[in-house]
Structures are given as structure tokens and as C-alpha cells.
Design a protein around this motif. Structure first.
Motif, mmCIF file in Angstrom:
data_model
loop_
_atom_site.group_PDB
_atom_site.id
_atom_site.type_symbol
_atom_site.label_atom_id
_atom_site.label_comp_id
_atom_site.label_asym_id
_atom_site.label_seq_id
_atom_site.Cartn_x
_atom_site.Cartn_y
_atom_site.Cartn_z
ATOM 1 N N TRP A 1 39.916 43.413 41.103
ATOM 2 C CA TRP A 1 39.237 44.655 41.488
ATOM 3 C C TRP A 1 40.311 45.581 42.036
ATOM 4 O O TRP A 1 41.101 45.193 42.901
ATOM 5 N N ARG A 2 40.368 46.805 41.517
ATOM 6 C CA ARG A 2 41.424 47.720 41.930
ATOM 7 C C ARG A 2 41.353 47.987 43.425
ATOM 8 O O ARG A 2 40.290 48.295 43.968
ATOM 9 N N ALA A 3 42.481 47.879 44.075
ATOM 10 C CA ALA A 3 42.584 48.145 45.516
ATOM 11 C C ALA A 3 42.647 49.652 45.760
ATOM 12 O O ALA A 3 42.977 50.437 44.863
ATOM 13 N N SER A 4 42.344 50.040 46.971
ATOM 14 C CA SER A 4 42.464 51.447 47.361
ATOM 15 C C SER A 4 43.917 51.891 47.267
ATOM 16 O O SER A 4 44.840 51.097 47.421
ATOM 17 N N ASN A 5 44.087 53.166 47.061
ATOM 18 C CA ASN A 5 45.415 53.764 46.960
ATOM 19 C C ASN A 5 46.142 53.623 48.304
ATOM 20 O O ASN A 5 45.708 54.175 49.310
ATOM 21 N N THR B 1 47.102 40.856 44.415
ATOM 22 C CA THR B 1 48.148 40.590 43.439
ATOM 23 C C THR B 1 49.490 40.930 44.096
ATOM 24 O O THR B 1 49.532 41.721 45.049
ATOM 25 N N PRO B 2 50.587 40.356 43.590
ATOM 26 C CA PRO B 2 51.897 40.610 44.218
ATOM 27 C C PRO B 2 52.269 42.091 44.300
ATOM 28 O O PRO B 2 52.929 42.498 45.251
ATOM 29 N N ASP B 3 51.815 42.907 43.348
ATOM 30 C CA ASP B 3 52.139 44.335 43.381
ATOM 31 C C ASP B 3 51.161 45.144 44.235
ATOM 32 O O ASP B 3 51.340 46.345 44.403
ATOM 33 N N GLY B 4 50.116 44.505 44.766
ATOM 34 C CA GLY B 4 49.162 45.178 45.641
ATOM 35 C C GLY B 4 48.151 46.058 44.945
ATOM 36 O O GLY B 4 47.363 46.730 45.601
ATOM 37 N N ARG B 5 48.147 46.052 43.634
ATOM 38 C CA ARG B 5 47.237 46.937 42.899
ATOM 39 C C ARG B 5 45.797 46.447 42.880
ATOM 40 O O ARG B 5 44.884 47.249 42.715
ATOM 41 N N TYR B 6 45.617 45.149 43.036
ATOM 42 C CA TYR B 6 44.276 44.569 42.922
ATOM 43 C C TYR B 6 44.013 43.581 44.042
ATOM 44 O O TYR B 6 44.931 42.943 44.547
ATOM 45 N N ILE B 7 42.723 43.456 44.381
ATOM 46 C CA ILE B 7 42.286 42.324 45.177
ATOM 47 C C ILE B 7 41.652 41.349 44.197
ATOM 48 O O ILE B 7 41.225 41.745 43.099
ATOM 49 N N ILE B 8 41.633 40.088 44.564
ATOM 50 C CA ILE B 8 41.083 39.055 43.688
ATOM 51 C C ILE B 8 39.843 38.476 44.357
ATOM 52 O O ILE B 8 39.910 37.971 45.486
ATOM 53 N N VAL C 1 44.241 55.640 37.517
ATOM 54 C CA VAL C 1 45.002 54.721 38.371
ATOM 55 C C VAL C 1 45.887 55.510 39.330
ATOM 56 O O VAL C 1 46.277 56.642 39.038
ATOM 57 N N TRP C 2 46.200 54.920 40.467
ATOM 58 C CA TRP C 2 47.023 55.605 41.467
ATOM 59 C C TRP C 2 48.502 55.297 41.317
ATOM 60 O O TRP C 2 49.332 55.895 41.987
ATOM 61 N N ALA D 1 31.809 58.605 43.524
ATOM 62 C CA ALA D 1 32.762 59.650 43.925
ATOM 63 C C ALA D 1 33.682 59.163 45.048
ATOM 64 O O ALA D 1 34.886 59.426 45.027
ATOM 65 N N ALA D 2 33.128 58.433 45.991
ATOM 66 C CA ALA D 2 33.953 57.906 47.083
ATOM 67 C C ALA D 2 34.949 56.880 46.561
ATOM 68 O O ALA D 2 36.113 56.863 46.971
ATOM 69 N N LYS D 3 34.519 56.034 45.634
ATOM 70 C CA LYS D 3 35.417 55.018 45.072
ATOM 71 C C LYS D 3 36.533 55.673 44.242
ATOM 72 O O LYS D 3 37.677 55.219 44.268
ATOM 73 N N VAL D 4 36.208 56.738 43.527
ATOM 74 C CA VAL D 4 37.242 57.473 42.784
ATOM 75 C C VAL D 4 38.244 58.079 43.772
ATOM 76 O O VAL D 4 39.459 57.975 43.581
ATOM 77 N N ALA D 5 37.745 58.679 44.840
ATOM 78 C CA ALA D 5 38.637 59.289 45.832
ATOM 79 C C ALA D 5 39.529 58.241 46.504
ATOM 80 O O ALA D 5 40.685 58.525 46.828
ATOM 81 N N LEU D 6 39.020 57.023 46.684
ATOM 82 C CA LEU D 6 39.808 55.934 47.256
ATOM 83 C C LEU D 6 40.821 55.360 46.265
ATOM 84 O O LEU D 6 41.730 54.637 46.644
ATOM 85 N N GLY D 7 40.640 55.666 44.973
ATOM 86 C CA GLY D 7 41.534 55.141 43.951
ATOM 87 C C GLY D 7 41.048 53.847 43.329
ATOM 88 O O GLY D 7 41.742 53.239 42.516
ATOM 89 N N GLU D 8 39.851 53.408 43.696
ATOM 90 C CA GLU D 8 39.311 52.152 43.180
ATOM 91 C C GLU D 8 38.686 52.304 41.801
ATOM 92 O O GLU D 8 38.460 51.313 41.108
ATOM 93 N N ARG D 9 38.378 53.519 41.424
ATOM 94 C CA ARG D 9 37.848 53.843 40.094
ATOM 95 C C ARG D 9 38.547 55.103 39.617
ATOM 96 O O ARG D 9 39.257 55.762 40.364
ATOM 97 N N GLY D 10 38.310 55.458 38.358
ATOM 98 C CA GLY D 10 38.918 56.662 37.815
ATOM 99 C C GLY D 10 40.373 56.428 37.459
ATOM 100 O O GLY D 10 40.792 55.284 37.218
#
Length: 103
Positions: A21-25, A8-15, A79-80, A68-77
């Protein structure tokens, strides 16, 4: 290596196939991100091994490690980002404010 997914233009998601799908922080250091991706890949391999072995206890533990790894990456949990924008993770692009945007 495969092509990077559209963002997405703001970089928050991949399509992927029309879904967000939320992108990594992006604020993670490269070293921290690499460490977390390694942890995620190890956990995914553990899920596969547990499935192959039919070990439901190990599978459950491995899936928790993936989460847990996805939460730490910012992809879940949580928002970053900090501007109060809602999370559209897993939504179809066409049902979000991103409809019509091009990455």
C-alpha cells in the motif's frame, strides 16, 4: 497505540497482509501531513455517518473526500517519487520486485 506497519526498504510502501500500500509522501511537512490526516479521518467518519443514515448522496460525497485526502497525502494518484519507478500499489509483495526484501 498499534505498532507501525512494515515498510519496503525504499519507504514507498507499507506492507499489510502481504500486500503493498503506497505510503504517504515523506516530503510533506509534519503540519501539512497532520492537516491532511485530520481531513481524511473527518471524511471517513462522514462515510460511516452516511452509511448509518442510509444517505447514498452523502456517502458518495464523503467517499470523494476520502479519495481527495489520500491523493493529497500521496497514497493515491500520481506517485510522489521522481525516478520513474512503477507504482506497485495494492500488488501482492510476492508479485513485485520487493519479493524477498525485508523491511
Amino acid at each position: 497505540m498499534s505498532e507501525s506497519p512494515e515498510r519496503t526498504p525504499d519507504g514507498r510502501y507499507i506492507i499489510v497482509r502481504g500486500r503493498l500500500w503506497r505510503a504517504s509522501n515523506p516530503n510533506l511537512s509534519e503540519a501539512e501531513r497532520a492537516k491532511l490526516v485530520d481531513r481524511l479521518m473527518d471524511a471517513r467518519r462522514a462515510v460511516g455517518a452516511a452509511l448509518k443514515a442510509g444517505d447514498r448522496t452523502a456517502e458518495k460525497a464523503a467517499r470523494a473526500d476520502v479519495h481527495a485526502a489520500k491523493v493529497a497525502l500521496g497514497e493515491r494518484g500520481p506517485v510522489w517519487w521522481s525516478d520513474g519507478a512503477p507504482d506497485y500499489n495494492r500488488h501482492l509483495v510476492k508479485n513485485t520486485p520487493y519479493a524477498g526484501d525485508s523491511g
